[in-house]
Design an enzyme around this catalytic site. Structure first.
Site, PDB file in Angstrom:
ATOM      1  CG  HIS A   1      38.300  31.106  34.534  1.00 23.38           C
ATOM      2  ND1 HIS A   1      37.057  30.808  33.874  1.00 23.38           N
ATOM      3  CD2 HIS A   1      38.155  32.191  35.233  1.00 23.38           C
ATOM      4  CE1 HIS A   1      36.252  31.734  34.257  1.00 23.38           C
ATOM      5  NE2 HIS A   1      36.599  32.780  35.171  1.00 23.38           N
TER       6      HIS A   1
ATOM      7  CE  LYS B   1      30.921  36.839  34.572  1.00 20.50           C
ATOM      8  NZ  LYS B   1      30.616  37.472  36.089  1.00 20.50           N
TER       9      LYS B   1
ATOM     10  CE  LYS C   1      35.158  36.534  34.803  1.00 19.06           C
ATOM     11  NZ  LYS C   1      34.919  37.292  35.914  1.00 19.06           N
TER      12      LYS C   1
ATOM     13  CG  ASP D   1      33.508  40.419  34.889  1.00 19.18           C
ATOM     14  OD1 ASP D   1      33.607  41.611  34.955  1.00 19.18           O
ATOM     15  OD2 ASP D   1      33.713  39.725  35.805  1.00 19.18           O
TER      16      ASP D   1
ATOM     17  CD  GLU E   1      30.257  40.990  36.611  1.00 19.25           C
ATOM     18  OE1 GLU E   1      30.888  40.683  37.767  1.00 19.25           O
ATOM     19  OE2 GLU E   1      30.054  40.177  36.177  1.00 19.25           O
TER      20      GLU E   1
ATOM     21  CG  ASP F   1      31.971  42.188  40.886  1.00 15.71           C
ATOM     22  OD1 ASP F   1      31.874  41.945  42.237  1.00 15.71           O
ATOM     23  OD2 ASP F   1      32.461  41.105  40.312  1.00 15.71           O
TER      24      ASP F   1
ATOM     25  CE  LYS G   1      31.786  38.461  42.496  1.00 13.15           C
ATOM     26  NZ  LYS G   1      33.039  38.898  41.850  1.00 13.15           N
TER      27      LYS G   1
ATOM     28  CD  GLU H   1      29.852  35.427  38.564  1.00 18.85           C
ATOM     29  OE1 GLU H   1      29.459  35.733  37.352  1.00 18.85           O
ATOM     30  OE2 GLU H   1      30.286  35.899  39.194  1.00 18.85           O
TER      31      GLU H   1
END
Length: 372
Positions: free
Chosen positions: A21, A166, A168, A197, A223, A248, A272, A326
């Protein structure tokens, strides 16, 4: 008699991810969760979780520091205390310990789970009551390979599990990132929402170039394109483009959101539970955001099933999540430590209906993945 807290245990649990990831600041192949177990004098147990991304690559709390600070500073403030008021218990923690929002979120989650079990109601009821029984959930495409990401997204759309995605970006040159995103958006078409993001990777000039190209490519949301503390740039960018910006890392709790809005930001807010200090505090942040006209998004720090369930309960009480959620964290892991996984289908996830968080630990799996 009102239950009293008798014991608090923390465990480090390491579970591999299904694939690497990749974010702008790190790449992870294993997720480490801090699992909290709070027991009371009536024999019940509450579960909580504190999780971050990439050790200290993402923020100032690491799994090891979360565990240490709960064990040595926070737990002693709770042992022997009544479970009658979670707000009073959290005030006790805030008065004696500054910061450490992820550690406090893990404890607040466990307290809510424990109280819900005693009262026989789900955590969502303790938070005011669920409005939704099923909430939308996107999937993050973060392999970094365009063809792999396209194939992954198309398979998920065909199965009905996700239709929003989304990406990255931010670790490569802006033109390479934009080309990657534009190719995926073109391949998926109008049937999928594509967002990005940047995880704070761009300066203002790069963000201006990148956002113009992303807007032209049909991307729906950007984001946190710039560093968390560079508030002025984030505000200027929010007025420069039609494509919305989601704040964020620039905002953690209600006071941060109020300050950002007061200075003229006009985008959306990523909620969050971990950065706010728990589900209760995240909903305070949601109230301020909504009052200011900000669109809401249910974010994650890639929690496993315990932390994800806590966030799902919180988001289920909100009238509207403008950008969905998410809450895919458990799906990124190769295995789970709960007996009955959360139910992902129809482009979203079901809100658990059982008392507390509505989940039960698989003791064998916990033992398998617990750090020795």
């Amino acid at each position: 008699m009102t239950p009293k807290i008798t014991h608090i245990e923390t465990l480090l649990v390491d579970i591999p991810t299904i694939r690497p990831h990749k974010l702008s600041m790190t790449s992870m192949a294993v997720q480490t969760m801090v699992i909290v177990r709070i027991k009371d004098d009536q024999g019940l147990e509450g579960l909580g979780e504190g999780t971050t991304i990439g050790g200290l690559a993402y923020g100032p709390e690491s799994p090891e520091s979360i565990k240490t600070n709960i064990d040595h500073y926070l737990s002693p403030l709770l042992i022997g205390q009544s479970l009658a008021s979670i707000n009073a218990l959290m005030l006790r923690l805030h008065t004696s310990v500054k910061g450490n929002s992820i550690a406090k979120s893990a404890l607040q989650t466990a307290l809510l789970d424990l109280q819900g079990k005693h009262l026989g109601v789900p955590v969502s009821t303790l938070l005011g009551g669920a409005i939704h029984s099923h909430i939308p959930c996107l999937w993050v495409l973060a392999s970094g390979d365009t063809d792999k990401d396209i194939a992954e997204a198309k398979a998920l759309m065909a199965s009905g599990r996700h239709c929003d995605f989304k990406l990255k970006i931010g670790s490569r040159h802006v033109k390479d990132d934009v080309a990657h995103v534009a190719a995926i958006k073109a391949a998926l078409g109008d049937g999928a929402s594509v967002r990005v993001d940047v995880n704070q990777a761009w300066d203002e000039a790069t963000a201006t170039l990148g956002m113009a190209a992303l807007q032209a490519a049909g991307v729906d949301l950007v984001e946190q394109p710039t560093p968390a503390k560079d508030i002025d740039t984030l505000i200027r960018l929010s007025h420069k483009f039609n494509i919305p910006i989601l704040a964020d890392e620039s905002v953690a709790d209600a006071s941060d959101i109020l300050a950002l809005v007061a200075r003229g930001f006009n985008g959306g807010i990523a909620l969050k539970i971990a950065k706010a200090g728990g589900p209760i505090d995240a909903l305070y942040a949601a109230t301020v955001s909504s009052a200011a006209g900000m669109g809401l998004y249910g974010g994650t720090l890639l929690e496993g099933s315990i932390g994800t369930a806590a966030a799902i309960h919180a988001w289920s009480t909100l009238p509207k999540l403008h950008w969905g959620t998410e809450m895919f964290g458990p799906l990124l892991l190769k295995d789970d430590i709960i007996k009955q996984p959360l139910n992902y289908h129809n482009n979203g996830v079901d809100v658990p209906q059982q008392p507390g968080l509505g989940i039960e630990i698989d003791e064998a799996k916990l033992a398998e993945y617990q750090r020795k």
